[in-house]
Design a protein around this motif. Structure first.
Motif, PDB file in Angstrom:
ATOM      1  N   ASN A 166      64.406  53.023 124.224  1.00 14.73           N
ATOM      2  CA  ASN A 166      62.902  52.156 123.554  1.00 14.73           C
ATOM      3  C   ASN A 166      62.866  51.785 125.318  1.00 14.73           C
ATOM      4  O   ASN A 166      61.802  52.031 125.412  1.00 14.73           O
ATOM      5  CB  ASN A 166      61.977  50.883 123.304  1.00 14.73           C
ATOM      6  N   THR A 167      63.487  51.169 125.762  1.00 15.57           N
ATOM      7  CA  THR A 167      62.940  51.125 127.377  1.00 15.57           C
ATOM      8  C   THR A 167      63.388  52.263 128.278  1.00 15.57           C
ATOM      9  O   THR A 167      63.255  52.411 129.430  1.00 15.57           O
ATOM     10  CB  THR A 167      65.186  49.693 128.011  1.00 15.57           C
ATOM     11  N   ALA A 168      64.667  53.463 128.233  1.00 15.50           N
ATOM     12  CA  ALA A 168      64.294  54.390 128.299  1.00 15.50           C
ATOM     13  C   ALA A 168      63.295  55.256 128.434  1.00 15.50           C
ATOM     14  O   ALA A 168      62.872  56.016 129.355  1.00 15.50           O
ATOM     15  CB  ALA A 168      65.482  55.504 127.679  1.00 15.50           C
ATOM     16  N   ALA A 169      62.952  55.206 127.540  1.00 19.43           N
ATOM     17  CA  ALA A 169      61.844  55.625 127.073  1.00 19.43           C
ATOM     18  C   ALA A 169      60.004  54.924 127.752  1.00 19.43           C
ATOM     19  O   ALA A 169      59.647  55.823 128.771  1.00 19.43           O
ATOM     20  CB  ALA A 169      60.920  56.083 125.370  1.00 19.43           C
ATOM     21  N   GLU A 170      60.666  53.807 128.233  1.00 22.67           N
ATOM     22  CA  GLU A 170      59.599  53.242 128.934  1.00 22.67           C
ATOM     23  C   GLU A 170      59.434  53.104 129.850  1.00 22.67           C
ATOM     24  O   GLU A 170      58.277  53.052 131.156  1.00 22.67           O
ATOM     25  CB  GLU A 170      59.296  51.719 128.066  1.00 22.67           C
ATOM     26  N   LEU A 171      60.700  53.028 130.769  1.00 20.39           N
ATOM     27  CA  LEU A 171      61.428  51.772 132.070  1.00 20.39           C
ATOM     28  C   LEU A 171      62.048  53.192 132.706  1.00 20.39           C
ATOM     29  O   LEU A 171      62.350  53.100 133.971  1.00 20.39           O
ATOM     30  CB  LEU A 171      61.638  51.368 132.261  1.00 20.39           C
ATOM     31  N   ALA A 172      62.904  54.030 132.323  1.00 16.35           N
ATOM     32  CA  ALA A 172      63.430  54.790 133.369  1.00 16.35           C
ATOM     33  C   ALA A 172      63.025  55.921 134.481  1.00 16.35           C
ATOM     34  O   ALA A 172      63.914  55.406 135.425  1.00 16.35           O
ATOM     35  CB  ALA A 172      63.924  55.822 132.486  1.00 16.35           C
ATOM     36  N   GLY A 173      61.853  55.727 134.205  1.00 14.45           N
ATOM     37  CA  GLY A 173      61.528  56.688 135.044  1.00 14.45           C
ATOM     38  C   GLY A 173      61.436  55.373 136.783  1.00 14.45           C
ATOM     39  O   GLY A 173      60.684  56.366 137.924  1.00 14.45           O
ATOM     40  N   ALA A 232      67.264  49.268 135.129  1.00 18.12           N
ATOM     41  CA  ALA A 232      66.790  49.290 133.467  1.00 18.12           C
ATOM     42  C   ALA A 232      67.788  50.543 133.114  1.00 18.12           C
ATOM     43  O   ALA A 232      68.332  50.212 132.164  1.00 18.12           O
ATOM     44  CB  ALA A 232      65.700  49.094 132.968  1.00 18.12           C
ATOM     45  N   ALA A 233      66.977  51.283 133.960  1.00 20.72           N
ATOM     46  CA  ALA A 233      67.792  52.881 134.011  1.00 20.72           C
ATOM     47  C   ALA A 233      69.459  52.812 133.564  1.00 20.72           C
ATOM     48  O   ALA A 233      70.271  53.673 132.960  1.00 20.72           O
ATOM     49  CB  ALA A 233      67.615  54.088 134.791  1.00 20.72           C
ATOM     50  N   GLY A 234      69.982  51.752 134.450  1.00 27.21           N
ATOM     51  CA  GLY A 234      71.017  51.635 134.823  1.00 27.21           C
ATOM     52  C   GLY A 234      71.986  51.411 133.686  1.00 27.21           C
ATOM     53  O   GLY A 234      73.164  51.135 133.079  1.00 27.21           O
ATOM     54  N   ILE A 235      71.078  49.831 133.280  1.00 34.28           N
ATOM     55  CA  ILE A 235      72.077  49.728 131.729  1.00 34.28           C
ATOM     56  C   ILE A 235      72.086  49.970 130.830  1.00 34.28           C
ATOM     57  O   ILE A 235      73.154  50.816 130.342  1.00 34.28           O
ATOM     58  CB  ILE A 235      70.905  47.944 132.223  1.00 34.28           C
ATOM     59  N   VAL A 236      70.936  51.141 130.386  1.00 34.08           N
ATOM     60  CA  VAL A 236      70.743  52.158 129.273  1.00 34.08           C
ATOM     61  C   VAL A 236      71.936  53.216 129.710  1.00 34.08           C
ATOM     62  O   VAL A 236      72.807  53.386 129.202  1.00 34.08           O
ATOM     63  CB  VAL A 236      69.160  52.944 129.352  1.00 34.08           C
ATOM     64  N   ARG A 237      71.812  53.289 130.762  1.00 35.29           N
ATOM     65  CA  ARG A 237      72.734  54.626 130.818  1.00 35.29           C
ATOM     66  C   ARG A 237      74.568  54.241 130.739  1.00 35.29           C
ATOM     67  O   ARG A 237      74.803  54.813 129.901  1.00 35.29           O
ATOM     68  CB  ARG A 237      73.074  55.167 132.665  1.00 35.29           C
ATOM     69  N   ARG A 238      74.886  52.694 131.164  1.00 38.58           N
ATOM     70  CA  ARG A 238      75.994  51.980 130.689  1.00 38.58           C
ATOM     71  C   ARG A 238      76.033  52.451 129.484  1.00 38.58           C
ATOM     72  O   ARG A 238      77.226  52.487 128.519  1.00 38.58           O
ATOM     73  CB  ARG A 238      76.085  51.424 131.453  1.00 38.58           C
TER      74      ARG A 238
END
Length: 192
Positions: free
Chosen positions: A108-115, A120-126
């Protein structure tokens, strides 16, 4: 003299995680957090600094709890394909049983905030890296045990399993029942 905190910051992070997971970062207001945590805005900002800083902690907490739970399921005894089926089935059942249909907070975070949010993208990537690594290790174990053909690329299969899991978590948010997810699980196990 400063007054002692009247709340446990660790519990507050867990409570905030639930709010962010249900509503998303953008739709969560500081008032939502204050209400859920049962604290004043001053305590919120004095303890966590900002809504975003609290979100980062909540997202890390989600990552740690989810990847630990996955590792425990994957490392259980038994045949590799049975363990994988159990993991995928459990995820589907949990997502379908959730009345809010929250899916995966990381996805959900990747879809909302990755760009727009590098942290946040780094945390999701990990989170995705840890998950993919756990799947790759499971495939390698299956190869050592003769359950998965040794000529299959474990990194590619780990990526496939990660992608399958992400897709299932998204499908579950709108699924009317388990049929489609059951087909995905069967096809995934059969493809190994």
């Amino acid at each position: 003299m400063a007054r002692p905190k009247q709340f446990d910051p660790e519990v507050a992070v867990d409570q905030a995680m639930e709010v962010f997971w249900r509503k998303g970062y953008g739709a969560t207001t500081p008032q939502d957090l204050v209400d859920a945590l049962g604290i004043g805005k001053g305590s919120l900002y004095n303890t966590f600094g900002s809504k975003h800083a609290l979100f980062e902690q909540a997202l890390r907490r989600y990552r740690d709890s989810q990847t630990q739970a996955l590792a425990e399921m994957i490392e259980a005894p038994g045949p590799v394909k049975e363990r994988l089926r159990k993991v995928l089935t459990l995820l589907a059942e949990m997502d379908l049983a959730d009345p809010d249909r929250r899916g995966c907070m990381a996805v959900n975070t990747a879809a909302e905030l990755a760009g727009t949010d590098g942290t946040a993208a780094g945390i999701v990537r990990r989170t995705l890296d840890i998950t993919e690594g756990a799947f790759r290790a499971l495939v390698e174990e299956g190869q050592r045990r003769g359950e998965i053909a040794p000529d299959r690329d474990p990194a590619a299969l780990g990526s496939l399993l990660l992608n399958t899991t992400i897709g299932m978590r998204l499908i579950a948010r709108v699924a009317e029942g388990p049929d489609r997810l059951s087909r995905v699980i069967d096809a995934t196990i059969d493809s190994l």
